[in-house]
Design an enzyme around this catalytic site. Structure first.
Site, PDB file in Angstrom:
ATOM      1  N   ARG A  66      11.117  43.759 -35.212  1.00 23.48           N
ATOM      2  CA  ARG A  66      11.020  43.863 -36.680  1.00 23.48           C
ATOM      3  C   ARG A  66      11.464  45.237 -37.181  1.00 23.48           C
ATOM      4  NH1 ARG A  66       5.683  44.311 -40.224  1.00 23.48           N
ATOM      5  NH2 ARG A  66       6.369  43.382 -42.173  1.00 23.48           N
ATOM      6  N   HIS A  70      13.560  46.402 -40.578  1.00 21.59           N
ATOM      7  CA  HIS A  70      13.020  47.272 -41.620  1.00 21.59           C
ATOM      8  C   HIS A  70      13.771  48.588 -41.715  1.00 21.59           C
ATOM      9  CE1 HIS A  70       8.998  45.202 -42.692  1.00 21.59           C
ATOM     10  NE2 HIS A  70       9.904  44.326 -42.341  1.00 21.59           N
ATOM     11  N   VAL A  74      17.004  49.266 -45.350  1.00 22.75           N
ATOM     12  CA  VAL A  74      16.709  50.351 -46.290  1.00 22.75           C
ATOM     13  C   VAL A  74      17.614  51.536 -45.951  1.00 22.75           C
ATOM     14  CG1 VAL A  74      14.870  51.733 -47.318  1.00 22.75           C
ATOM     15  CG2 VAL A  74      14.308  49.552 -46.214  1.00 22.75           C
ATOM     16  N   ASP A  78      19.604  54.004 -40.208  1.00 21.31           N
ATOM     17  CA  ASP A  78      19.657  55.470 -40.119  1.00 21.31           C
ATOM     18  C   ASP A  78      18.318  56.060 -39.682  1.00 21.31           C
ATOM     19  OD1 ASP A  78      18.096  54.960 -42.313  1.00 21.31           O
ATOM     20  OD2 ASP A  78      19.001  56.507 -43.583  1.00 21.31           O
ATOM     21  N   ASN A  97       5.633  47.827 -44.969  1.00 18.63           N
ATOM     22  CA  ASN A  97       5.405  48.516 -43.693  1.00 18.63           C
ATOM     23  C   ASN A  97       3.949  48.925 -43.473  1.00 18.63           C
ATOM     24  OD1 ASN A  97       8.107  48.542 -42.744  1.00 18.63           O
ATOM     25  ND2 ASN A  97       8.585  50.241 -44.142  1.00 18.63           N
ATOM     26  N   PRO A 166      12.833  42.199 -48.109  1.00 20.53           N
ATOM     27  CA  PRO A 166      12.416  40.976 -48.798  1.00 20.53           C
ATOM     28  C   PRO A 166      10.929  40.702 -48.678  1.00 20.53           C
ATOM     29  CG  PRO A 166      13.915  40.488 -46.959  1.00 20.53           C
ATOM     30  CD  PRO A 166      13.788  41.969 -47.031  1.00 20.53           C
ATOM     31  N   HIS A 196      11.154  35.266 -36.276  1.00 19.81           N
ATOM     32  CA  HIS A 196       9.752  34.863 -36.426  1.00 19.81           C
ATOM     33  C   HIS A 196       9.324  33.869 -35.339  1.00 19.81           C
ATOM     34  CE1 HIS A 196       9.634  36.220 -40.929  1.00 19.81           C
ATOM     35  NE2 HIS A 196       9.724  37.217 -40.081  1.00 19.81           N
ATOM     36  N   THR A 197      10.130  33.731 -34.330  1.00 19.23           N
ATOM     37  CA  THR A 197       9.720  32.987 -33.135  1.00 19.23           C
ATOM     38  C   THR A 197       8.764  33.819 -32.267  1.00 19.23           C
ATOM     39  OG1 THR A 197      10.484  31.872 -31.139  1.00 19.23           O
ATOM     40  CG2 THR A 197      11.767  33.750 -31.821  1.00 19.23           C
ATOM     41  N   ASP A 248       4.709  31.434 -34.828  1.00 13.74           N
ATOM     42  CA  ASP A 248       5.077  30.025 -34.624  1.00 13.74           C
ATOM     43  C   ASP A 248       4.207  29.445 -33.509  1.00 13.74           C
ATOM     44  OD1 ASP A 248       6.137  30.685 -32.136  1.00 13.74           O
ATOM     45  OD2 ASP A 248       8.172  30.028 -32.585  1.00 13.74           O
ATOM     46  N   SER A 250       4.892  28.387 -30.521  1.00 12.36           N
ATOM     47  CA  SER A 250       5.129  28.815 -29.127  1.00 12.36           C
ATOM     48  C   SER A 250       4.959  30.325 -29.023  1.00 12.36           C
ATOM     49  CB  SER A 250       6.530  28.422 -28.657  1.00 12.36           C
ATOM     50  OG  SER A 250       7.498  29.251 -29.274  1.00 12.36           O
ATOM     51  N   ASP A 255      12.274  31.239 -28.608  1.00 10.05           N
ATOM     52  CA  ASP A 255      12.934  29.928 -28.557  1.00 10.05           C
ATOM     53  C   ASP A 255      13.132  29.401 -29.975  1.00 10.05           C
ATOM     54  OD1 ASP A 255      10.427  29.211 -29.431  1.00 10.05           O
ATOM     55  OD2 ASP A 255       9.830  28.214 -27.581  1.00 10.05           O
TER      56      ASP A 255
HETATM   57  C1  HEM Z   1      13.976  36.863 -44.345  1.00  9.40           C
HETATM   58  C2  HEM Z   1      13.123  37.729 -44.825  1.00  9.40           C
HETATM   59  C3  HEM Z   1      11.896  38.161 -44.089  1.00  9.40           C
HETATM   60  C4  HEM Z   1      10.649  38.259 -44.595  1.00  9.40           C
HETATM   61  C5  HEM Z   1      10.239  37.958 -46.018  1.00  9.40           C
HETATM   62  C6  HEM Z   1       9.774  38.693 -43.530  1.00  9.40           C
HETATM   63  C7  HEM Z   1       8.422  38.939 -43.664  1.00  9.40           C
HETATM   64  C8  HEM Z   1       7.568  39.214 -42.629  1.00  9.40           C
HETATM   65  C9  HEM Z   1       6.149  39.405 -42.755  1.00  9.40           C
HETATM   66  C10 HEM Z   1       5.371  39.354 -44.059  1.00  9.40           C
HETATM   67  C11 HEM Z   1       5.641  39.604 -41.517  1.00  9.40           C
HETATM   68  C12 HEM Z   1       4.186  39.792 -41.136  1.00  9.40           C
HETATM   69  C13 HEM Z   1       3.769  41.235 -41.210  1.00  9.40           C
HETATM   70  C14 HEM Z   1       2.300  41.395 -40.944  1.00  9.40           C
HETATM   71  O1  HEM Z   1       1.522  41.050 -41.810  1.00  9.40           O
HETATM   72  O2  HEM Z   1       1.889  41.836 -39.854  1.00  9.40           O
HETATM   73  C15 HEM Z   1       6.748  39.545 -40.594  1.00  9.40           C
HETATM   74  C16 HEM Z   1       6.634  39.700 -39.239  1.00  9.40           C
HETATM   75  C17 HEM Z   1       7.724  39.762 -38.399  1.00  9.40           C
HETATM   76  N1  HEM Z   1       9.044  39.764 -38.765  1.00  9.40           N
HETATM   77 FE1  HEM Z   1       9.771  39.236 -40.563  1.00  9.40          FE
HETATM   78  N2  HEM Z   1      10.515  38.847 -42.395  1.00  9.40           N
HETATM   79  C18 HEM Z   1      11.818  38.543 -42.686  1.00  9.40           C
HETATM   80  C19 HEM Z   1      12.883  38.646 -41.826  1.00  9.40           C
HETATM   81  C20 HEM Z   1      12.807  39.173 -40.561  1.00  9.40           C
HETATM   82  C21 HEM Z   1      13.929  39.599 -39.771  1.00  9.40           C
HETATM   83  C22 HEM Z   1      15.375  39.596 -40.259  1.00  9.40           C
HETATM   84  C23 HEM Z   1      13.446  40.017 -38.582  1.00  9.40           C
HETATM   85  C24 HEM Z   1      14.174  40.593 -37.403  1.00  9.40           C
HETATM   86  C25 HEM Z   1      15.397  40.273 -37.082  1.00  9.40           C
HETATM   87  C26 HEM Z   1      12.014  39.827 -38.623  1.00  9.40           C
HETATM   88  C27 HEM Z   1      11.160  40.038 -37.572  1.00  9.40           C
HETATM   89  C28 HEM Z   1       9.793  39.898 -37.648  1.00  9.40           C
HETATM   90  C29 HEM Z   1       8.930  39.947 -36.484  1.00  9.40           C
HETATM   91  C30 HEM Z   1       9.387  40.013 -35.041  1.00  9.40           C
HETATM   92  C31 HEM Z   1       7.631  39.884 -36.963  1.00  9.40           C
HETATM   93  C32 HEM Z   1       6.345  39.997 -36.146  1.00  9.40           C
HETATM   94  C33 HEM Z   1       5.952  41.472 -36.163  1.00  9.40           C
HETATM   95  C34 HEM Z   1       4.853  41.872 -35.202  1.00  9.40           C
HETATM   96  O3  HEM Z   1       4.524  41.112 -34.303  1.00  9.40           O
HETATM   97  O4  HEM Z   1       4.345  42.990 -35.353  1.00  9.40           O
HETATM   98  N3  HEM Z   1      11.666  39.356 -39.848  1.00  9.40           N
HETATM   99  N4  HEM Z   1       7.904  39.317 -41.301  1.00  9.40           N
END
Ligand code: HEM
Length: 329
Positions: A66, A70, A74, A78, A97, A166, A196-197, A248, A250, A255
């Protein structure tokens, strides 16, 4: 005061504050062999350190992946997400964040190893995508090459992070616009959402769909499978916004299950479910569900593309000695 995540009904989806260093994605300026003479051990040192982190806690892979998103959304890739500020006005302090970003100390640990081996050479902006890639590989996900040569920026702004990252409450149009600003397509949006897998979320971004949909007390988002609503309510009772849920079914396996879930109306965020609302993104999701490898290879390609957003190269920026601060303090 509640969780920092709770206050945000919707994060801003416009990118009005974004300073665009290149108008297009700056692919040509990066190279996989950028450090081949200045730090030939780079790849093996990063890989070994990431292997250590994953052995200690495989769940950290989500946080490390993630972080690239992030950072790159932004001001481009960088390392602005890593900067501290004395008055809590850096990206780390922004709602997307604050209280949820993970992996910062791991990046600092990798930087320390690299400073010992190749002092002053490897940018923090290059460490982020290398670590993201190695974390995904270490948990059994796809691999990709990471072009290198990014330089570190000087500025980190809470307002810019809020404007550029976003919101989980965004609808399809808002997401598409947000991705388009940084040169990413609808296909990139779908593939990258597949991150989000893995990982976990706090309950905060999900609560509105369960208890207060469209601002109406007691209203539930009708687009979620009712049995999944019951599951989520058990995991995320009212006033328990800091509880953690898997992204998710799994949990932890890289996956296509995220897309299987989304297609079954079991996506946890509005920003996940809304990918069903457009015929083109729905078609991509159907392809991923029927052909899992379609996701793995295209996810890898989209990560490379995201890693090229508005990079600083040549004499722009600097190579930070400490990822949390610029070299002149
Ligand atoms: C499409 C728009 C996206 C939105 C609105 C979004 C939003 C979020 C939110 C709200 C969380 C949970 C944060 C928390 O409460 O702990 C999350 C987790 C996560 N996001 Fe996204 N996300 C997006 C796209 C992405 C992208 C592009 C990636 C990476 C390529 C990504 C990777 C992740 C990962 C791996 C987690 C789990 C984080 C952890 O385990 O600490 N997300 N995302």
């Amino acid at each position: 005061m509640g969780s920092p995540l709770q206050g945000s009904r919707r994060w801003f989806s416009t990118a009005g504050f974004l300073v665009v260093m290149c108008t297009a994605i700056c692919t040509a300026q990066l190279s996989e062999s950028f450090y081949s003479t200045t730090c030939p051990q780079l790849l093996s040192l990063v890989q070994a350190k990431v292997a250590e982190f994953i052995t200690a806690d495989s769940g950290i892979a989500g946080g490390l992946l993630r972080l690239q998103f992030h950072d790159c959304f932004v001001r481009g890739c960088d390392a602005s997400v890593l900067l501290d500020s004395p008055d809590n006005t850096s990206e780390k302090d922004a709602v997307p964040n604050l209280g949820s970003v993970r992996g910062l100390s791991e990046i600092n640990q990798v930087k320390a190893v690299l400073e010992a081996a190749c002092p002053g050479v490897v940018s923090c902006a290059d460490i982020i995508p290398l670590v993201a890639r190695d974390a995904v590989v270490a948990i059994g996900g796809p691999t990709w090459s990471v072009p290198l040569g990014r330089r570190d920026g000087f500025i980190s702004s809470k307002a810019e992070a809020l404007a550029s990252i976003p919101s989980p409450n965004d609808n399809f149009g808002q997401l598409v616009r947000n991705f388009a600003v940084v040169g990413l397509s609808v296909q990139d949006l779908v593939m990258l959402s597949g991150a989000h897998t893995i990982g976990r979320s706090h309950c905060a971004p999900v609560m509105r769909r369960l208890y207060n949909f469209t601002g109406i007390a007691g209203a539930i988002d009708p687009s979620i499978d009712p049995s999944f609503v019951s599951t989520l309510m058990l995991l995320c009772p009212q006033n328990q916004a800091r509880n953690l849920i898997a992204m998710d079914a799994s949990n932890g396996t890289f996956d296509n299950t995220f897309f299987v879930d989304v297609l079954a109306n079991r996506g946890i965020f509005t920003s996940d479910s809304t990918l069903l609302s457009n015929p083109f993104s729905l078609q991509i999701i159907n392809s991923i569900v029927t052909t899992p490898t379609f996701f793995l290879s295209n996810f890898a390609a989209a990560m490379v593309k995201m890693g090229n957003i508005n990079v600083l190269t040549g004499s722009a920026g600097e190579v930070r000695l400490d990822c949390t601060k610029t070299n002149n303090g």
